[in-house]
Write a protein that holds these residues in place. Structure first.
Motif, PDB file in Angstrom:
ATOM      1  N   VAL A  61      -7.431 -78.614 -79.369  1.00 52.45           N
ATOM      2  CA  VAL A  61      -6.767 -77.712 -78.412  1.00 52.45           C
ATOM      3  C   VAL A  61      -6.884 -78.280 -76.996  1.00 52.45           C
ATOM      4  O   VAL A  61      -5.909 -78.302 -76.238  1.00 52.45           O
ATOM      5  N   ALA A  62      -8.055 -78.774 -76.627  1.00 55.07           N
ATOM      6  CA  ALA A  62      -8.245 -79.345 -75.292  1.00 55.07           C
ATOM      7  C   ALA A  62      -7.348 -80.568 -75.093  1.00 55.07           C
ATOM      8  O   ALA A  62      -6.771 -80.747 -74.008  1.00 55.07           O
ATOM      9  N   ALA A  63      -7.222 -81.394 -76.123  1.00 51.22           N
ATOM     10  CA  ALA A  63      -6.362 -82.573 -76.013  1.00 51.22           C
ATOM     11  C   ALA A  63      -4.896 -82.179 -75.858  1.00 51.22           C
ATOM     12  O   ALA A  63      -4.158 -82.792 -75.076  1.00 51.22           O
ATOM     13  N   LEU A  64      -4.456 -81.175 -76.596  1.00 55.12           N
ATOM     14  CA  LEU A  64      -3.071 -80.699 -76.471  1.00 55.12           C
ATOM     15  C   LEU A  64      -2.816 -80.130 -75.079  1.00 55.12           C
ATOM     16  O   LEU A  64      -1.750 -80.360 -74.489  1.00 55.12           O
ATOM     17  N   LYS A  65      -3.795 -79.413 -74.542  1.00 53.23           N
ATOM     18  CA  LYS A  65      -3.644 -78.876 -73.179  1.00 53.23           C
ATOM     19  C   LYS A  65      -3.608 -80.011 -72.159  1.00 53.23           C
ATOM     20  O   LYS A  65      -2.789 -79.990 -71.247  1.00 53.23           O
ATOM     21  N   ALA A  66      -4.469 -80.998 -72.327  1.00 49.69           N
ATOM     22  CA  ALA A  66      -4.498 -82.131 -71.389  1.00 49.69           C
ATOM     23  C   ALA A  66      -3.202 -82.923 -71.428  1.00 49.69           C
ATOM     24  O   ALA A  66      -2.763 -83.469 -70.410  1.00 49.69           O
ATOM     25  N   ALA A  67      -2.559 -82.967 -72.587  1.00 49.84           N
ATOM     26  CA  ALA A  67      -1.293 -83.689 -72.724  1.00 49.84           C
ATOM     27  C   ALA A  67      -0.113 -82.856 -72.272  1.00 49.84           C
ATOM     28  O   ALA A  67       1.025 -83.325 -72.275  1.00 49.84           O
ATOM     29  N   GLY A  68      -0.369 -81.600 -71.894  1.00 51.41           N
ATOM     30  CA  GLY A  68       0.709 -80.724 -71.425  1.00 51.41           C
ATOM     31  C   GLY A  68       1.522 -80.128 -72.559  1.00 51.41           C
ATOM     32  O   GLY A  68       2.609 -79.602 -72.328  1.00 51.41           O
ATOM     33  N   LEU A  69       1.018 -80.185 -73.776  1.00 51.06           N
ATOM     34  CA  LEU A  69       1.753 -79.650 -74.913  1.00 51.06           C
ATOM     35  C   LEU A  69       1.375 -78.226 -75.240  1.00 51.06           C
ATOM     36  O   LEU A  69       1.989 -77.597 -76.086  1.00 51.06           O
ATOM     37  N   MET A  70       0.349 -77.705 -74.555  1.00 50.92           N
ATOM     38  CA  MET A  70      -0.102 -76.343 -74.784  1.00 50.92           C
ATOM     39  C   MET A  70      -0.522 -75.758 -73.443  1.00 50.92           C
ATOM     40  O   MET A  70      -1.098 -76.462 -72.617  1.00 50.92           O
TER      41      MET A  70
END
Length: 71
Positions: A61-70
């Motif tokens: 989840v943190a990686a998706l948020k960092a990538a701007g996907l979440m």
């Protein structure tokens, strides 16, 4: 197939997934493995497995948020 808004650090803002709350686990010790609970049941092993899985989900989840996907 191309994607819109794919500049460095950009995601498809119109397709961004909704936010997800972090999982909270109050038991177990993370060690990066999901172990077989075995024939002789072990509550500690089961708790450790839940901790490892919750921690890994939170990392994704943190990686998706960092990538701007979440959000």
């Amino acid at each position: 197939m191309g994607y819109a808004n794919t500049g460095k650090g950009k995601a498809r803002e119109a397709k961004q997934a909704a936010t997800v709350a972090a999982l909270t686990v109050s038991v177990g010790t993370a060690d990066g493995t999901v172990a077989d609970v075995g024939a002789a049941f072990s509550q500690a092993t089961l708790n450790n497995n839940f901790r490892d899985l919750a921690d890994k989900v939170n990392e994704v989840v943190a990686a998706l948020k960092a990538a701007g996907l979440m959000a």
